[in-house]
Design a protein around this motif. Structure first.
Motif, PDB file in Angstrom:
ATOM      1  N   ARG A 116       0.844  -1.196   0.000  1.00 55.74           N
ATOM      2  CA  ARG A 116       0.000   0.000   0.000  1.00 55.74           C
ATOM      3  C   ARG A 116       0.883   1.251   0.000  1.00 55.74           C
ATOM      4  O   ARG A 116       1.836   1.347   0.776  1.00 55.74           O
ATOM      5  N   VAL A 117       0.537   2.195  -0.859  1.00 55.93           N
ATOM      6  CA  VAL A 117       1.362   3.386  -1.056  1.00 55.93           C
ATOM      7  C   VAL A 117       0.487   4.637  -0.952  1.00 55.93           C
ATOM      8  O   VAL A 117      -0.624   4.674  -1.475  1.00 55.93           O
ATOM      9  N   MET A 118       1.005   5.652  -0.266  1.00 53.34           N
ATOM     10  CA  MET A 118       0.377   6.968  -0.292  1.00 53.34           C
ATOM     11  C   MET A 118       1.446   7.986  -0.658  1.00 53.34           C
ATOM     12  O   MET A 118       2.428   8.164   0.061  1.00 53.34           O
ATOM     13  N   THR A 119       1.264   8.622  -1.813  1.00 50.02           N
ATOM     14  CA  THR A 119       2.183   9.668  -2.238  1.00 50.02           C
ATOM     15  C   THR A 119       1.407  10.984  -2.321  1.00 50.02           C
ATOM     16  O   THR A 119       0.264  11.061  -1.866  1.00 50.02           O
ATOM     17  N   ASN A 120       2.019  12.025  -2.854  1.00 50.36           N
ATOM     18  CA  ASN A 120       1.309  13.299  -2.970  1.00 50.36           C
ATOM     19  C   ASN A 120       1.714  14.050  -4.234  1.00 50.36           C
ATOM     20  O   ASN A 120       2.641  13.653  -4.949  1.00 50.36           O
ATOM     21  N   THR A 121       1.011  15.144  -4.515  1.00 48.65           N
ATOM     22  CA  THR A 121       1.147  15.813  -5.812  1.00 48.65           C
ATOM     23  C   THR A 121       2.503  16.485  -6.064  1.00 48.65           C
ATOM     24  O   THR A 121       2.826  16.693  -7.247  1.00 48.65           O
ATOM     25  N   PRO A 122       3.318  16.825  -5.067  1.00 49.00           N
ATOM     26  CA  PRO A 122       4.653  17.328  -5.406  1.00 49.00           C
ATOM     27  C   PRO A 122       5.513  16.325  -6.182  1.00 49.00           C
ATOM     28  O   PRO A 122       6.629  16.653  -6.591  1.00 49.00           O
ATOM     29  N   ALA A 123       4.984  15.127  -6.408  1.00 49.16           N
ATOM     30  CA  ALA A 123       5.638  14.196  -7.327  1.00 49.16           C
ATOM     31  C   ALA A 123       5.841  14.831  -8.698  1.00 49.16           C
ATOM     32  O   ALA A 123       6.761  14.465  -9.437  1.00 49.16           O
ATOM     33  N   LEU A 124       4.992  15.795  -9.046  1.00 48.66           N
ATOM     34  CA  LEU A 124       5.120  16.488 -10.332  1.00 48.66           C
ATOM     35  C   LEU A 124       6.468  17.175 -10.479  1.00 48.66           C
ATOM     36  O   LEU A 124       6.946  17.373 -11.600  1.00 48.66           O
ATOM     37  N   VAL A 125       7.068  17.570  -9.363  1.00 48.36           N
ATOM     38  CA  VAL A 125       8.371  18.255  -9.390  1.00 48.36           C
ATOM     39  C   VAL A 125       9.425  17.428  -8.648  1.00 48.36           C
ATOM     40  O   VAL A 125      10.406  17.961  -8.150  1.00 48.36           O
ATOM     41  N   ASP A 126       9.207  16.120  -8.574  1.00 53.90           N
ATOM     42  CA  ASP A 126      10.144  15.185  -7.938  1.00 53.90           C
ATOM     43  C   ASP A 126      10.399  15.516  -6.472  1.00 53.90           C
ATOM     44  O   ASP A 126      11.500  15.321  -5.947  1.00 53.90           O
ATOM     45  N   GLN A 127       9.372  16.014  -5.791  1.00 56.39           N
ATOM     46  CA  GLN A 127       9.494  16.358  -4.375  1.00 56.39           C
ATOM     47  C   GLN A 127       8.370  15.723  -3.560  1.00 56.39           C
ATOM     48  O   GLN A 127       7.928  16.277  -2.554  1.00 56.39           O
ATOM     49  N   ALA A 128       7.916  14.557  -3.986  1.00 56.77           N
ATOM     50  CA  ALA A 128       6.832  13.880  -3.271  1.00 56.77           C
ATOM     51  C   ALA A 128       7.313  13.334  -1.931  1.00 56.77           C
ATOM     52  O   ALA A 128       8.503  13.126  -1.707  1.00 56.77           O
ATOM     53  N   MET A 129       6.352  13.068  -1.060  1.00 58.64           N
ATOM     54  CA  MET A 129       6.584  12.270   0.144  1.00 58.64           C
ATOM     55  C   MET A 129       5.709  11.040  -0.003  1.00 58.64           C
ATOM     56  O   MET A 129       4.486  11.134  -0.077  1.00 58.64           O
ATOM     57  N   THR A 130       6.348   9.873  -0.095  1.00 59.37           N
ATOM     58  CA  THR A 130       5.635   8.627  -0.342  1.00 59.37           C
ATOM     59  C   THR A 130       5.828   7.683   0.825  1.00 59.37           C
ATOM     60  O   THR A 130       6.955   7.384   1.216  1.00 59.37           O
ATOM     61  N   ALA A 131       4.730   7.233   1.400  1.00 53.84           N
ATOM     62  CA  ALA A 131       4.764   6.257   2.493  1.00 53.84           C
ATOM     63  C   ALA A 131       4.371   4.883   1.958  1.00 53.84           C
ATOM     64  O   ALA A 131       3.410   4.757   1.191  1.00 53.84           O
ATOM     65  N   ILE A 132       5.118   3.864   2.349  1.00 58.46           N
ATOM     66  CA  ILE A 132       4.966   2.510   1.819  1.00 58.46           C
ATOM     67  C   ILE A 132       4.722   1.536   2.963  1.00 58.46           C
ATOM     68  O   ILE A 132       5.437   1.573   3.972  1.00 58.46           O
ATOM     69  N   SER A 133       3.721   0.669   2.795  1.00 53.74           N
ATOM     70  CA  SER A 133       3.383  -0.317   3.826  1.00 53.74           C
ATOM     71  C   SER A 133       3.193  -1.687   3.199  1.00 53.74           C
ATOM     72  O   SER A 133       2.636  -1.814   2.105  1.00 53.74           O
ATOM     73  N   ALA A 134       3.609  -2.706   3.918  1.00 53.84           N
ATOM     74  CA  ALA A 134       3.484  -4.080   3.439  1.00 53.84           C
ATOM     75  C   ALA A 134       2.169  -4.698   3.881  1.00 53.84           C
ATOM     76  O   ALA A 134       1.747  -4.532   5.030  1.00 53.84           O
ATOM     77  N   GLY A 135       1.531  -5.397   2.945  1.00 54.70           N
ATOM     78  CA  GLY A 135       0.402  -6.238   3.297  1.00 54.70           C
ATOM     79  C   GLY A 135       0.900  -7.557   3.862  1.00 54.70           C
ATOM     80  O   GLY A 135       2.113  -7.810   3.921  1.00 54.70           O
ATOM     81  N   PRO A 136      -0.007  -8.451   4.276  1.00 54.41           N
ATOM     82  CA  PRO A 136       0.386  -9.696   4.956  1.00 54.41           C
ATOM     83  C   PRO A 136       1.355 -10.572   4.167  1.00 54.41           C
ATOM     84  O   PRO A 136       2.189 -11.245   4.752  1.00 54.41           O
ATOM     85  N   HIS A 137       1.263 -10.597   2.841  1.00 52.73           N
ATOM     86  CA  HIS A 137       2.091 -11.494   2.036  1.00 52.73           C
ATOM     87  C   HIS A 137       3.254 -10.780   1.348  1.00 52.73           C
ATOM     88  O   HIS A 137       3.979 -11.403   0.577  1.00 52.73           O
ATOM     89  N   ALA A 138       3.422  -9.500   1.625  1.00 49.26           N
ATOM     90  CA  ALA A 138       4.518  -8.740   1.012  1.00 49.26           C
ATOM     91  C   ALA A 138       5.798  -8.928   1.823  1.00 49.26           C
ATOM     92  O   ALA A 138       5.806  -8.820   3.045  1.00 49.26           O
ATOM     93  N   THR A 139       6.878  -9.198   1.129  1.00 47.03           N
ATOM     94  CA  THR A 139       8.175  -9.412   1.762  1.00 47.03           C
ATOM     95  C   THR A 139       9.019  -8.139   1.696  1.00 47.03           C
ATOM     96  O   THR A 139       8.631  -7.140   1.075  1.00 47.03           O
ATOM     97  N   ALA A 140      10.197  -8.209   2.302  1.00 46.63           N
ATOM     98  CA  ALA A 140      11.129  -7.086   2.232  1.00 46.63           C
ATOM     99  C   ALA A 140      11.504  -6.794   0.784  1.00 46.63           C
ATOM    100  O   ALA A 140      11.687  -5.626   0.401  1.00 46.63           O
TER     101      ALA A 140
END
Length: 270
Positions: A116-140
């Motif tokens: 699961r990922v949550m990013t934001n609109t400053p991605a347009l200028v390569d300045q996003a803040m993206t948070a990443i989370s693993a589901g039950p079957h997702a590995t490192a």
């Protein structure tokens, strides 16, 4: 990493951010697929980025990674269509605000890894803040793949999934709060007699400089604020009025409301 083929399913604004970020990072266009609702949109993306536009079923079959960027309310119908066709080993990366990995787990073959990922609109200028989370079957390794996908868009951070609704409230919606504050400060500049363009330039550069200081100095924001706040000066007079009008309390209440709405959206989509 570029051996993987990525399909961006539902290439609206956020999906297009992912496509453009991957291409800027050197990802081959021939390893990117997109799906859209409208043929005109598909043609536009294909022409602009050199990627292949396909239908959802083809994307599910051909891609190694499915980046799902549809609106949350459209996700159930999407997985009713393609969920059973997705092999259990295929990585699903969700950009659907509010939807938990459990939402996907019940619609996908047992064992399918979901990030699961949550990013934001400053991605347009390569300045996003993206948070990443693993589901039950997702590995490192799955988290590493997702992180590499979003690094071209800005900074990344890994958080437990239980914190994702708070992330949505803080950084996902965060740019809107800053734009509102800047808008209000520009209006204040006009009220004080400045031309609007002058007020705009003053406030935007002040915002950029302040953000860079916060990021690079390592200082607590209180310390940086105190450095500007002289005894009996102009800044403390303004801060007193902000506190008198409950700006701090309003922000706390607003972000809590955004977090609660994210939870409501997830509940509505079950």
């Amino acid at each position: 990493m570029t051996k993987h083929t990525v399909a961006v399913i539902g290439a609206g604004k956020m999906g297009e951010l992912v496509i453009s970020g991957l291409l800027r990072s050197g990802w081959p266009a021939d390893r990117l697929l997109v799906t859209t609702r409208r043929a005109a949109r598909a043609a536009d993306l294909s022409e602009r980025y050199g990627v292949s536009a396909v239908d959802n079923a083809t994307a599910a079959a051909k891609a190694d990674i499915l980046a799902v960027a549809v609106k949350p309310q459209d996700a159930a119908a999407l997985f009713d269509e393609i969920g059973a066709r997705i092999p259990a080993g295929k990585l699903v990366v969700s950009l659907c605000a509010g939807l938990t990995t459990e939402f996907f787990a019940v619609r996908l073959p047992e064992g399918t890894p979901v990030v699961r990922v949550m990013t934001n609109t400053p991605a347009l200028v390569d300045q996003a803040m993206t948070a990443i989370s693993a589901g039950p079957h997702a590995t490192a390794e799955h988290l590493d793949i997702a992180e590499e996908m979003f690094k071209p868009l800005g900074a990344t951070i890994r958080v437990p999934e239980a914190q994702q609704d708070a992330v949505t409230a803080l950084s996902g919606s965060g740019p809107a709060y800053f734009y509102l504050l800047v808008e209000a400060m520009i209006d204040a500049g006009v009220l004080l007699g400045l031309p609007r363009q002058t007020a705009h330039e003053l406030i935007v550069q002040t915002a950029i400089g302040s953000a860079v200081m916060l990021r690079d100095s390592g200082e607590h924001p209180v310390k940086l604020r105190e450095a500007v706040t002289s005894p009996a000066g102009t800044t403390i007079a303004a801060i007193r009025e902000l506190e008198n009008h409950g700006v701090r309390a309003a922000l706390l209440t607003a972000l809590e409301a955004a977090r609660n709405r994210a939870r409501e959206l997830a509940g509505e989509m079950r």
